[in-house]
Design an enzyme around this catalytic site. Structure first.
Site, short mmCIF file in Angstrom:
data_model
loop_
_atom_site.label_atom_id
_atom_site.label_comp_id
_atom_site.label_asym_id
_atom_site.label_seq_id
_atom_site.Cartn_x
_atom_site.Cartn_y
_atom_site.Cartn_z
N TYR A 171 3.70 6.77 10.03
CA TYR A 171 2.91 5.58 9.67
C TYR A 171 3.78 4.52 8.98
CZ TYR A 171 -1.20 2.81 8.55
OH TYR A 171 -2.11 1.79 8.49
N PRO A 208 -4.32 0.60 18.67
CA PRO A 208 -4.03 0.09 17.32
C PRO A 208 -4.15 1.12 16.19
CG PRO A 208 -6.15 -0.72 18.10
CD PRO A 208 -5.52 0.00 19.25
N TYR A 244 -9.31 5.30 7.19
CA TYR A 244 -9.49 5.68 8.60
C TYR A 244 -10.55 6.78 8.62
CZ TYR A 244 -5.12 3.26 9.87
OH TYR A 244 -4.14 2.32 10.10
N LYS A 262 0.99 0.12 15.00
CA LYS A 262 2.39 0.08 15.42
C LYS A 262 2.75 -1.13 16.31
CE LYS A 262 4.05 3.54 13.34
NZ LYS A 262 3.80 2.82 12.08
N HIS A 274 0.84 -1.20 0.00
CA HIS A 274 0.00 0.00 0.00
C HIS A 274 0.88 1.25 0.00
CE1 HIS A 274 -4.02 -1.83 1.60
NE2 HIS A 274 -3.52 -2.49 0.59
P1 RFL Z 1 1.99 -11.33 21.87
O1 RFL Z 1 1.59 -11.42 20.46
O2 RFL Z 1 0.94 -11.02 22.88
O3 RFL Z 1 2.70 -12.69 22.22
C1 RFL Z 1 3.01 -13.05 23.54
C2 RFL Z 1 3.09 -14.55 23.62
O4 RFL Z 1 3.46 -14.93 24.93
C3 RFL Z 1 2.61 -15.99 25.37
N1 RFL Z 1 2.57 -15.95 26.83
C4 RFL Z 1 3.26 -16.80 27.61
N2 RFL Z 1 4.08 -17.81 27.31
C5 RFL Z 1 4.63 -18.50 28.35
N3 RFL Z 1 4.35 -18.22 29.66
C6 RFL Z 1 3.53 -17.21 29.98
N4 RFL Z 1 3.28 -16.92 31.26
C7 RFL Z 1 2.95 -16.44 28.95
N5 RFL Z 1 2.11 -15.40 28.92
C8 RFL Z 1 1.88 -15.11 27.65
C9 RFL Z 1 1.29 -15.69 24.71
O5 RFL Z 1 0.45 -16.85 24.62
C10 RFL Z 1 1.75 -15.22 23.35
O6 RFL Z 1 1.91 -16.27 22.43
O7 RFL Z 1 3.15 -10.22 22.08
P2 RFL Z 1 4.34 -9.78 21.09
O8 RFL Z 1 5.07 -10.96 20.56
O9 RFL Z 1 5.07 -8.74 21.85
O10 RFL Z 1 3.63 -9.14 19.83
C11 RFL Z 1 2.94 -7.94 19.94
C12 RFL Z 1 1.74 -7.92 18.99
O11 RFL Z 1 1.05 -9.14 19.08
C13 RFL Z 1 0.80 -6.78 19.37
O12 RFL Z 1 1.53 -5.58 19.56
C14 RFL Z 1 -0.25 -6.48 18.32
O13 RFL Z 1 -0.96 -7.58 17.89
C15 RFL Z 1 -1.22 -5.49 18.97
N6 RFL Z 1 -2.51 -5.54 18.34
C16 RFL Z 1 -2.66 -4.90 17.19
N7 RFL Z 1 -1.61 -4.19 16.68
C17 RFL Z 1 -1.73 -3.56 15.52
O14 RFL Z 1 -0.76 -2.95 15.07
N8 RFL Z 1 -2.93 -3.61 14.83
C18 RFL Z 1 -4.02 -4.32 15.31
O15 RFL Z 1 -5.04 -4.38 14.67
C19 RFL Z 1 -3.91 -4.98 16.52
N9 RFL Z 1 -4.93 -5.69 17.03
C20 RFL Z 1 -3.58 -6.27 18.92
C21 RFL Z 1 -4.80 -6.34 18.22
C22 RFL Z 1 -3.45 -6.92 20.16
C23 RFL Z 1 -4.51 -7.61 20.73
N10 RFL Z 1 -4.30 -8.21 22.05
C24 RFL Z 1 -3.00 -8.16 22.68
C25 RFL Z 1 -5.25 -8.78 22.85
C26 RFL Z 1 -5.85 -7.06 18.75
C27 RFL Z 1 -5.72 -7.71 20.01
C28 RFL Z 1 -6.92 -8.48 20.51
C1 PHB Z 2 -5.98 -4.37 10.80
O1 PHB Z 2 -6.07 -4.63 9.60
O2 PHB Z 2 -6.28 -5.20 11.68
C2 PHB Z 2 -5.53 -3.01 11.22
C3 PHB Z 2 -5.01 -2.16 10.26
C4 PHB Z 2 -4.60 -0.89 10.64
C5 PHB Z 2 -4.71 -0.50 11.95
C6 PHB Z 2 -5.20 -1.37 12.90
C7 PHB Z 2 -5.63 -2.63 12.53
O3 PHB Z 2 -4.32 0.76 12.31
#
Ligand code: RFL
Ligand code: PHB
Length: 393
Positions: A388, A296, A204, A300, A76
């Protein structure tokens, strides 16, 4: 009986941070074991982020797991901002020379797991009761249970990549750890559906009813979000109601292009800004969501996990291969400098686009003025675009 094993780096958590760190260390010939509390199927099924910065793609390229990303990822060169239906494209490529790639976190995770297992490198799934010991010493160790059996993993360093709710951050004494937090008074209601996206780029949208985002996972799979109250019950949002609200908030130009379809996933996520410092204590190093959370809006979260572990792999290689223990001390400050800038951008973009203030308040006028400025100023658009697409690593 306790089963004992040893490695150089014990990585807690197989999210993007833990898996990418594992890959970067393997490339440097550093041994690591990943301990994950969940099952593989659960980790691979979690629906989360979708936008990768060029720097994140470069890291995945560097560790040789970007083949599918380059085939299936959607490049994109810009994004759209819609305000009460009026649209403005922010042209990333023209303003910064860079673009982003839309490729689900779920797919990144699968690619990294497949590559790690194919290389015969260890991930312990369903590791229960993970606990950190002697992180103040030069011989830290981690205990855990698997199938009821007790295990002990000795190591030189522990990488806490276990997300916001993990155990690693909690192992840093409260008198040392400082936290900074903002909890937003709303959440995002997200829907994933097997329907073509309404536009070829993300939209957005700021609307009197609240924020909306049109995103995607592929040319046939869409991801949408709307701002919602924190006590939202998804039972109150049958698919038809959600599609109607999305069309309203995205505006009359976009609405006809929104294809409705049954939801594959629907959930509410709270929004939070959070930073914990320091990111290092003794032989424990935090990375990704274990140390910081962003709302989100700026896409980032996953990208910050990637930049943290890029710095961390360099620091660990300095300590373990080049005999320079001070390399470790540089990690936290370097990572935090980038983290705070991404926190600022995510907070700013959240405030810019969400319904936060009463309609005729001073604050809502400030928000309208800021959006007007963004629409009319190339300098303002450049500032959005360069954050971004990702600040330099
Ligand atoms: P993660 O992905 O949470 O992975 C952590 C891992 O550690 C495991 N864990 C354990 N393992 C052993 N012992 C324990 N006691 C443990 N406790 C936990 C977990 O099972 C998991 O596998 O962290 P990491 O690797 O730092 O990655 C970060 C990203 O995942 C996170 O920043 C993003 O996904 C945030 N996020 C989003 N970011 C975006 O940029 N766009 C989004 O749309 C977006 N949607 C989201 C999200 C985070 C969410 N969370 C945390 C609930 C949506 C959700 C629902
Ligand atoms: C997504 O596709 O899940 C998404 C994309 C952009 C954002 C947050 C979530 O800023």
């Amino acid at each position: 009986m306790v089963t004992r094993a040893s490695t150089e780096v014990a990585i807690i958590g197989s999210g993007p941070a833990g898996l990418m760190l594992g890959a970067l260390l393997a490339q440097r010939g550093i041994a690591a074991v990943i301990l994950e509390q969940r099952a593989r199927s659960y980790v691979e099924g979690r629906i989360r982020a979708g936008v990768l910065e060029q720097g994140t793609v470069a890291l995945l390229d560097q560790v040789g797991v970007a083949g599918r990303l380059h085939r299936e990822g959607l490049v994109h060169g810009g994004t759209e901002i819609a305000v009460d239906g009026a649209r403005r494209r922010i042209d990333f490529r023209a303003l910064t020379g860079k673009s982003v790639v839309v490729y689900g976190q779920t797919e990144v995770t699968k690619d990294l797991i497949d590559a790690r297992l194919a290389a015969g490198l260890p991930i312990v799934w369903e590791a229960d009761a993970v606990s950190l010991h002697d992180i103040d010493s030069v011989r830290p160790w981690v205990s855990y249970k698997r199938d009821g059996d007790e295990h002990r993993l000795d190591c030189a360093y522990v990488a806490g990549c276990d997300g916001f709710h993990g155990v690693s951050r909690k192992a840093i004494p409260a008198r040392i750890l400082k936290t900074y937090e903002r909890v937003y008074p709303f959440g995002w209601l997200g829907i994933l559906a097997e329907v073509p996206p309404c536009s070829h780029e993300l939209i957005y949208a700021s609307h009197a009813n609240g924020f909306a985002l049109a995103s995607m996972r592929s040319p046939t799979r869409s991801r949408y979000y709307i701002q919602c109250s924190l006590d939202t019950d998804i039972a109150d949002w049958p698919d038809e109601r959600l599609w109607g609200e999305l069309r309203l908030r995205l505006g009359p130009d976009v609405a006809p292009a929104v294809t409705a379809g049954p939801s594959i996933e629907k959930s509410v996520a709270p929004l939070r800004s959070f930073v914990a410092a320091p990111m290092q204590h003794g032989r424990l190093l935090l990375a990704g969501d274990a140390a910081h959370i962003v709302p989100p809006t700026g896409a980032k979260g996953l990208n910050l996990a990637a930049s943290d572990v890029a710095y961390l792999a360099t620091a660990l290689a300095g300590a373990l291969r080049d005999g320079d223990p001070t390399a470790i001390d540089a990690y936290g400050p370097k990572a935090l400098a980038r983290v705070w800038k991404a926190e600022r951008f995510s907070w700013w973009m959240t405030g810019l686009l969400h319904k936060l203030h009463p309609p005729e308040s001073f604050e809502s006028r400030m928000q309208a003025a800021e959006l007007d400025y963004l629409f009319s100023s190339q300098a303002a658009q450049t500032a959005l675009a360069e954050n971004y697409v990702g600040l330099p690593l």
